[in-house]
Design a protein around this motif. Structure first.
Motif, PDB file in Angstrom:
ATOM      1  N   VAL A 152      -3.849  -6.285   5.510  1.00  0.00           N
ATOM      2  CA  VAL A 152      -5.015  -5.402   5.359  1.00  0.00           C
ATOM      3  C   VAL A 152      -6.263  -6.293   5.303  1.00  0.00           C
ATOM      4  CG1 VAL A 152      -3.699  -3.672   4.078  1.00  0.00           C
ATOM      5  CG2 VAL A 152      -4.949  -5.425   2.822  1.00  0.00           C
ATOM      6  N   VAL A 187       4.434   0.243   1.487  1.00  0.00           N
ATOM      7  CA  VAL A 187       4.550  -0.619   2.666  1.00  0.00           C
ATOM      8  C   VAL A 187       3.850  -1.950   2.397  1.00  0.00           C
ATOM      9  CG1 VAL A 187       4.785   1.238   4.361  1.00  0.00           C
ATOM     10  CG2 VAL A 187       2.511   0.436   3.746  1.00  0.00           C
ATOM     11  N   LEU A 219      -6.532   7.280  -0.333  1.00  0.00           N
ATOM     12  CA  LEU A 219      -5.409   6.810   0.492  1.00  0.00           C
ATOM     13  C   LEU A 219      -5.939   6.216   1.794  1.00  0.00           C
ATOM     14  CD1 LEU A 219      -3.108   9.884  -0.150  1.00  0.00           C
ATOM     15  CD2 LEU A 219      -2.638   7.538  -0.882  1.00  0.00           C
ATOM     16  N   PRO A 220      -5.327   5.179   2.354  1.00  0.00           N
ATOM     17  CA  PRO A 220      -4.246   4.410   1.755  1.00  0.00           C
ATOM     18  C   PRO A 220      -4.717   3.677   0.507  1.00  0.00           C
ATOM     19  CG  PRO A 220      -4.866   3.499   3.914  1.00  0.00           C
ATOM     20  CD  PRO A 220      -5.766   4.637   3.659  1.00  0.00           C
ATOM     21  N   TRP A 221      -3.789   3.537  -0.436  1.00  0.00           N
ATOM     22  CA  TRP A 221      -4.148   2.995  -1.751  1.00  0.00           C
ATOM     23  C   TRP A 221      -3.316   1.762  -2.072  1.00  0.00           C
ATOM     24  CZ3 TRP A 221      -1.285   3.876  -6.690  1.00  0.00           C
ATOM     25  CH2 TRP A 221      -2.016   3.447  -7.809  1.00  0.00           C
ATOM     26  N   ARG A 247       0.829  -1.217   0.000  1.00  0.00           N
ATOM     27  CA  ARG A 247       0.000   0.000   0.000  1.00  0.00           C
ATOM     28  C   ARG A 247       0.859   1.261   0.000  1.00  0.00           C
ATOM     29  NH1 ARG A 247      -3.944   0.167   4.825  1.00  0.00           N
ATOM     30  NH2 ARG A 247      -2.064  -0.486   5.933  1.00  0.00           N
ATOM     31  N   LEU A 248       0.223   2.318  -0.475  1.00  0.00           N
ATOM     32  CA  LEU A 248       0.793   3.656  -0.406  1.00  0.00           C
ATOM     33  C   LEU A 248      -0.032   4.407   0.635  1.00  0.00           C
ATOM     34  CD1 LEU A 248       2.703   5.721  -2.141  1.00  0.00           C
ATOM     35  CD2 LEU A 248       0.481   6.552  -2.931  1.00  0.00           C
ATOM     36  N   LEU A 249       0.623   4.962   1.654  1.00  0.00           N
ATOM     37  CA  LEU A 249      -0.126   5.613   2.730  1.00  0.00           C
ATOM     38  C   LEU A 249      -0.340   7.096   2.478  1.00  0.00           C
ATOM     39  CD1 LEU A 249       1.568   3.845   5.790  1.00  0.00           C
ATOM     40  CD2 LEU A 249      -0.379   3.100   4.420  1.00  0.00           C
ATOM     41  N   GLU A 250       0.597   7.710   1.742  1.00  0.00           N
ATOM     42  CA  GLU A 250       0.460   9.141   1.433  1.00  0.00           C
ATOM     43  C   GLU A 250       1.093   9.419   0.077  1.00  0.00           C
ATOM     44  OE1 GLU A 250       2.742  11.406   4.218  1.00  0.00           O
ATOM     45  OE2 GLU A 250       4.445  10.045   4.083  1.00  0.00           O
ATOM     46  N   ASN A 254       2.128  -5.037   4.189  1.00  0.00           N
ATOM     47  CA  ASN A 254       1.626  -5.543   5.478  1.00  0.00           C
ATOM     48  C   ASN A 254       0.221  -6.137   5.330  1.00  0.00           C
ATOM     49  OD1 ASN A 254       0.121  -3.216   5.265  1.00  0.00           O
ATOM     50  ND2 ASN A 254       1.205  -2.105   6.866  1.00  0.00           N
TER      51      ASN A 254
END
Ligand SMILES: NC(=O)c1ccc[n+]([C@@H]2O[C@H](COP(=O)([O-])OP(=O)(O)OC[C@H]3O[C@@H](n4cnc5c(N)ncnc54)[C@H](OP(=O)(O)O)[C@@H]3O)[C@@H](O)[C@H]2O)c1
Length: 356
Positions: free
Chosen positions: A51, A47, A90-92, A38-41, A49
């Motif tokens: 989900v 990252v 986001l998160p994306w 994922r992209l958090l911003e 992890n």
């Protein structure tokens, strides 16, 4: 299928195929979670992890992803530079194409069944994870002769090429097409599809790719680092498919016949210039279609066209894959780049991420 003793009357069962399986009621999945990138911003790091696993609506399919592929679009969206026209939530989870196996279908779905091997492109991303909920309309049956890694590399590039050539470029048998960036992922499908349609294919690419492009249908390759295509082309062309943009697009007006078509997949086309040269000009955007993908799947299965995978990474190494592709995409996502023509990367073929 094994039924749960405690819930036998209520039709609960254990999905043994699933690594993170749980007891679940038939028709309503409850899953512990999945691994995803994922992209958090905007502009941030990727990252890897846990989900929540997506749930599906009545007209959707849950696909267990086997492989996904990297596209420039992932990086452009993640950078935030185009957020006005390409917004993301986001998160994306990135990933606009995939191959996998149908895990569950919504109650309105009749076209496929759990266990079917499929591939598709989707407009919102989400394929850098173990499961994805998708609409059925964009799904195609995975060609039986392709591996899941090869199949994941197909949907975005091939459908962009198909729609660029035929939907927007109106390419016909006997015509001549000039394809800029012919050795790239989209360009290679454009060369193959145009040749298969009976067109004469001219491509611009780096000279190293000449033999490769000849082998897939280009009758002429112009090395963009050595020559200006508008100076060396002796005859005008019916269609230009622009996968490069900038000055290359601007100079393309000079080589088009009157009534010809300039189709760009990378930037808007000046309508003023198009009118001045008596041609049409359009910037296309891929519209994923199960019908188009079905046609492409048949061509792949009969061996008329072929996929090209450059590199395969594990999903958790998506950040490295993005660094590789950024070499051809300067100034995006804050990644350093050698820019077009830089040494080091094989200039054709897709970068694939193995998920399962
Ligand atoms: N509109 C849409 O729906 C849509 C869909 C898919 C893709 N796209 C866009 O289409 C473009 C191509 O995508 P792709 O996946 O095919 O990219 P790619 O695999 O990176 O291919 C780009 C190719 O262009 C070549 N190139 C660079 N500069 C050139 C020049 N001046 N003249 C001729 N060739 C040149 C590169 O060669 P070198 O190795 O020599 O640099 C490379 O082979 C990207 O900008 C992508 O974002 C748009």
């Amino acid at each position: 299928m094994r039924f749960c003793r405690a819930h036998r009357g209520r039709r609960w069962w254990l999905a043994q195929s699933s690594r993170d399986c749980v007891w679940r009621p038939l028709g309503r999945f409850v899953r512990a979670g999945m691994k995803a990138v994922r992209l958090l911003e905007y502009g941030g790091q990727l990252v890897f992890n846990d989900v929540p696993t997506p749930t599906i609506a009545r007209d959707e399919i849950l696909v267990k992803i086997k492989s996904t592929a990297v596209n420039h679009l992932d990086l452009v969206k993640a950078s935030g530079t185009a957020r006005q026209i390409l917004p993301i939530d986001l998160p994306w989870i990135p990933g606009h194409e995939f191959s996998g196996v149908v895990e569950q279908i919504g109650s309105d779905i009749a076209a496929c069944a759990p266990g079917d091997a499929v591939f598709a492109a989707n407009e919102t991303g989400g394929a850098y994870g173990e499961y994805l909920a998708v609409k059925a309309a964009a799904i195609g049956r995975k060609p039986s002769n392709l591996s899941f890694e090869e199949a994941a590399s197909v949907p975005v590039a091939s459908q962009t090429a198909w729609q660029g050539l035929f939907t927007h470029g109106h390419l016909e048998k006997g015509q001549t097409i000039l394809i800029h960036g012919g050795a790239g992922a989209v360009g290679a499908y454009a060369v193959q599809l145009a040749w298969h349609a009976g067109a004469t294919v001219i491509a611009t690419a780096r000279g190293d790719d000449e033999a490769y492009l000849n082998s897939i249908g280009a009758s002429r390759v112009i090395d963009y680092r050595e020559a200006q295509f508008e100076k060396v082309l002796r005859e005008k062309v019916d269609v230009v498919f622009d996968l490069v943009g900038g000055d290359t697009q601007k100079r393309s007006f000079l080589v088009l016949k009157e009534g010809g078509h300039l189709v760009s997949a990378v930037q808007p086309v000046s309508q003023k210039e198009a009118a001045m040269h008596h041609v049409s000009g359009v910037m296309m955007r891929l519209t994923p279609s199960g019908d188009v993908l079905g046609g492409i799947g048949r061509l792949l299965e009969e061996g008329t066209i072929r996929p090209d995978v450059a590199t395969v990474y594990a999903l958790r190494d998506a950040a490295q894959a993005w660094k590789d592709i950024a070499e051809n995409l300067p100034r995006v996502h804050g990644l350093s780049s050698g820019g077009p023509g830089s040494a080091g990367r094989k200039s054709h073929g897709k970068i694939v991420l193995r998920v399962a």
